[in-house]
Design an enzyme around this catalytic site. Structure first.
Site, PDB file in Angstrom:
ATOM      1  N   PHE A  64     -21.336  59.050   7.981  1.00 19.60           N
ATOM      2  CA  PHE A  64     -21.600  60.444   7.614  1.00 19.60           C
ATOM      3  C   PHE A  64     -21.579  60.566   6.101  1.00 19.60           C
ATOM      4  CE2 PHE A  64     -21.405  62.820  11.630  1.00 19.60           C
ATOM      5  CZ  PHE A  64     -21.102  61.761  12.470  1.00 19.60           C
ATOM      6  N   ALA A  65     -22.611  61.223   5.559  1.00 23.20           N
ATOM      7  CA  ALA A  65     -22.691  61.416   4.107  1.00 23.20           C
ATOM      8  C   ALA A  65     -23.052  62.876   3.862  1.00 23.20           C
ATOM      9  CB  ALA A  65     -23.723  60.471   3.512  1.00 23.20           C
ATOM     10  N   GLY A  67     -22.501  66.538   1.777  1.00 21.76           N
ATOM     11  CA  GLY A  67     -22.117  67.072   0.466  1.00 21.76           C
ATOM     12  C   GLY A  67     -22.099  65.948  -0.562  1.00 21.76           C
ATOM     13  N   ASP A 156     -17.353  56.225   2.281  1.00 19.74           N
ATOM     14  CA  ASP A 156     -16.833  55.959   0.932  1.00 19.74           C
ATOM     15  C   ASP A 156     -16.198  54.569   0.921  1.00 19.74           C
ATOM     16  OD1 ASP A 156     -15.048  57.276   2.728  1.00 19.74           O
ATOM     17  OD2 ASP A 156     -13.583  57.452   1.116  1.00 19.74           O
ATOM     18  N   PRO A 177      -4.427  49.915   6.396  1.00 17.35           N
ATOM     19  CA  PRO A 177      -3.788  49.026   5.423  1.00 17.35           C
ATOM     20  C   PRO A 177      -2.507  49.597   4.820  1.00 17.35           C
ATOM     21  CG  PRO A 177      -5.669  50.135   4.423  1.00 17.35           C
ATOM     22  CD  PRO A 177      -5.695  50.481   5.884  1.00 17.35           C
ATOM     23  N   TYR A 179       0.188  51.138   6.233  1.00 20.35           N
ATOM     24  CA  TYR A 179       1.448  51.297   6.980  1.00 20.35           C
ATOM     25  C   TYR A 179       1.829  50.077   7.812  1.00 20.35           C
ATOM     26  CZ  TYR A 179       0.064  56.044   5.846  1.00 20.35           C
ATOM     27  OH  TYR A 179      -0.336  57.161   5.176  1.00 20.35           O
ATOM     28  N   GLU A 246      -8.188  61.476  12.924  1.00 18.55           N
ATOM     29  CA  GLU A 246      -7.437  60.217  12.863  1.00 18.55           C
ATOM     30  C   GLU A 246      -6.146  60.321  13.689  1.00 18.55           C
ATOM     31  OE1 GLU A 246      -7.026  57.425   9.239  1.00 18.55           O
ATOM     32  OE2 GLU A 246      -5.197  58.647   9.162  1.00 18.55           O
TER      33      GLU A 246
HETATM   34  C1  UD2 Z   1      -8.796  59.261   6.188  1.00 17.63           C
HETATM   35  C2  UD2 Z   1      -9.652  58.384   7.101  1.00 17.63           C
HETATM   36  C3  UD2 Z   1     -10.864  59.198   7.567  1.00 17.63           C
HETATM   37  C4  UD2 Z   1     -10.409  60.455   8.284  1.00 17.63           C
HETATM   38  C5  UD2 Z   1      -9.485  61.251   7.370  1.00 17.63           C
HETATM   39  C6  UD2 Z   1      -8.807  62.399   8.101  1.00 17.63           C
HETATM   40  C7  UD2 Z   1      -9.661  55.972   6.581  1.00 17.63           C
HETATM   41  C8  UD2 Z   1     -10.018  54.949   5.555  1.00 17.63           C
HETATM   42  N1  UD2 Z   1     -10.091  57.214   6.324  1.00 17.63           N
HETATM   43  O1  UD2 Z   1      -9.543  59.328   4.964  1.00 17.63           O
HETATM   44  O2  UD2 Z   1     -11.685  58.430   8.437  1.00 17.63           O
HETATM   45  O3  UD2 Z   1      -9.768  60.102   9.500  1.00 17.63           O
HETATM   46  O4  UD2 Z   1      -8.410  60.463   6.840  1.00 17.63           O
HETATM   47  O5  UD2 Z   1      -9.712  63.434   8.359  1.00 17.63           O
HETATM   48  O6  UD2 Z   1      -9.064  55.659   7.586  1.00 17.63           O
HETATM   49  N2  UD2 Z   1     -17.141  63.225   4.713  1.00 17.63           N
HETATM   50  C9  UD2 Z   1     -18.331  63.656   4.116  1.00 17.63           C
HETATM   51  N3  UD2 Z   1     -18.285  64.710   3.259  1.00 17.63           N
HETATM   52  C10 UD2 Z   1     -17.129  65.354   2.951  1.00 17.63           C
HETATM   53  C11 UD2 Z   1     -15.926  64.908   3.543  1.00 17.63           C
HETATM   54  C12 UD2 Z   1     -15.964  63.830   4.423  1.00 17.63           C
HETATM   55  O7  UD2 Z   1     -19.387  63.102   4.368  1.00 17.63           O
HETATM   56  O8  UD2 Z   1     -17.180  66.305   2.133  1.00 17.63           O
HETATM   57  C13 UD2 Z   1     -17.183  62.099   5.671  1.00 17.63           C
HETATM   58  C14 UD2 Z   1     -17.413  60.771   4.964  1.00 17.63           C
HETATM   59  O9  UD2 Z   1     -18.134  59.915   5.811  1.00 17.63           O
HETATM   60  C15 UD2 Z   1     -16.008  60.260   4.750  1.00 17.63           C
HETATM   61  C16 UD2 Z   1     -15.331  60.738   6.050  1.00 17.63           C
HETATM   62  O10 UD2 Z   1     -15.947  61.996   6.356  1.00 17.63           O
HETATM   63  O11 UD2 Z   1     -15.999  58.854   4.602  1.00 17.63           O
HETATM   64  C17 UD2 Z   1     -13.802  60.888   5.985  1.00 17.63           C
HETATM   65  O12 UD2 Z   1     -13.430  61.759   4.938  1.00 17.63           O
HETATM   66  P1  UD2 Z   1     -12.517  61.228   3.732  1.00 17.63           P
HETATM   67  O13 UD2 Z   1     -13.013  59.889   3.318  1.00 17.63           O
HETATM   68  O14 UD2 Z   1     -12.452  62.275   2.674  1.00 17.63           O
HETATM   69  O15 UD2 Z   1     -11.118  61.094   4.433  1.00 17.63           O
HETATM   70  P2  UD2 Z   1      -9.785  60.374   3.864  1.00 17.63           P
HETATM   71  O16 UD2 Z   1     -10.088  59.618   2.620  1.00 17.63           O
HETATM   72  O17 UD2 Z   1      -8.679  61.357   3.839  1.00 17.63           O
END
Ligand code: UD2
Length: 296
Positions: A64-65, A67, A156, A177, A179, A246
């Site tokens: 998913f990509a 914004g 990302d 990675p 915990y 998650e």
């Molecule tokens: C963690 C998890 C993520 C998700 C989240 C809780 C890992 C490495 N990452 O990362 O999968 O479970 O916690 O919700 O385990 N996205 C968009 N646009 C946005 C926001 C999100 O495209 O504005 C998509 C994108 O594919 C991104 C994914 O949603 O990779 C997860 O969002 P995140 O990377 O901001 O979540 P993060 O880093 O908190």
């Protein structure tokens, strides 16, 4: 069909003699329910590839990509070409609110990019969590075509090394990675009993990533449908789990044990120094500025 029941080897294929007394001793390579935990040095890529080549499998990946996250897509797609199921039929499904901005990445024969439009959301939590609903719907469509396995990945992130047939299984989870050396009381599970993602003290096996999971279509469909329903039923009662989908995935994997577990080699985080047992980083989350990149 159950793809892992019958492993047919190639006559004449040469590879090192397997041992049942020598192998990796610094890591655990099997769970207490006897699922393999995949670490470098526990499998033979050539052997596994030959087994799965015979089956002519197709592997799908969703990403998913939405914004500002569109900026990560180019590296994700280019590195997937270099490392993700090289030599196999692959279909990468990109879900985005900006289909015109999807980079043109040259893909090898048998590999295909499918772009689908999805709406943006005001809250990043919704973008992340709504993936389960979209994955559920996608699999319902796919059952009519010839995809065998699916992996659902965070955008990302980048591939750095092989991610291939060793990762295939009915239901596949990746160890987070952050915990994996902690006591389970420290895992960031949802701890409020009112949530459908609740994991009680003293329960839980590992803390798994929301950013990578997969398996055969039927299993991932069941997971996505359950996590989506539980997330939505929670929302009706004004509850959002600590780590959105998650948390629901972790609850699901506690009750429905994964048949294969991928070590943190399969989702490292670039801000963390590599630990010595991690001999290869295959896929990792890039460093990002949350305040700048998220919609809220
Ligand atoms: C963690 C998890 C993520 C998700 C989240 C809780 C890992 C490495 N990452 O990362 O999968 O479970 O916690 O919700 O385990 N996205 C968009 N646009 C946005 C926001 C999100 O495209 O504005 C998509 C994108 O594919 C991104 C994914 O949603 O990779 C997860 O969002 P995140 O990377 O901001 O979540 P993060 O880093 O908190």
């Amino acid at each position: 069909r159950s793809p892992d029941l019958h492993l047919v080897a190639t006559n004449g294929l040469k590879y090192p003699q397997p041992s049942i007394t020598h192998g990796r001793t610094d890591v655990v390579s099997v769970t207490p329910w006897l699922a393999p935990v995949v670490w470098e040095g526990t499998f033979y890529p050539v052997l596994l590839d030959s087994i799965y080549q015979k089956r002519n499998i197709t592997v799908a990946a969703t990403v998913f990509a939405v914004g500002k996250y569109i900026r990560f897509l180019k590296d994700f797609l280019e590195t997937a070409e270099q490392h993700f199921f090289v030599g196999f039929k692959v279909k990468v499904y990109v879900f985005t609110d900006q289909p015109n901005e999807v980079p043109k990445v040259k893909m090898a024969a048998g590999r295909e990019l499918v772009v689908r439009s999805v709406p943006n959301s005001k809250r990043w939590q919704d973008i992340s969590a709504r993936r389960m609903e979209i994955i559920q719907t996608l699999i319902e469509e796919m059952l009519k075509n010839d995809v065998d396995y699916i992996f659902c990945l965070d955008v990302d992130s980048k591939f750095h090394s092989r991610w291939g047939t060793e990762s295939l299984g009915e239901l596949v989870a990746v160890i987070h990675p952050g915990y994996y050396k902690d006591d389970r009381s420290k895992f960031p599970y949802e701890r409020r009993p009112a949530s459908r993602a609740y994991v009680a003290p003293g329960e839980g096996d590992f803390y798994y990533c929301g950013g990578a999971f997969g398996g055969v279509l039927a299993e991932v469909h069941q997971l996505a449908q359950t996590c989506r329903k539980n997330f939505e039923d929670d929302a009706k009662e004004g509850i959002e789990a600590a780590w959105q989908e998650e948390s629901h995935l972790n609850r699901y994997m506690w009750l429905n044990k994964p048949s294969k577990v991928l070590s943190p080699e399969y989702l490292w985080q670039d801000f963390k120094a590599r630990n010595s047992e991690v001999r290869v980083i295959r896929f990792s989350g890039v460093i990002k500025n949350y305040n700048e990149i998220r919609p809220n």
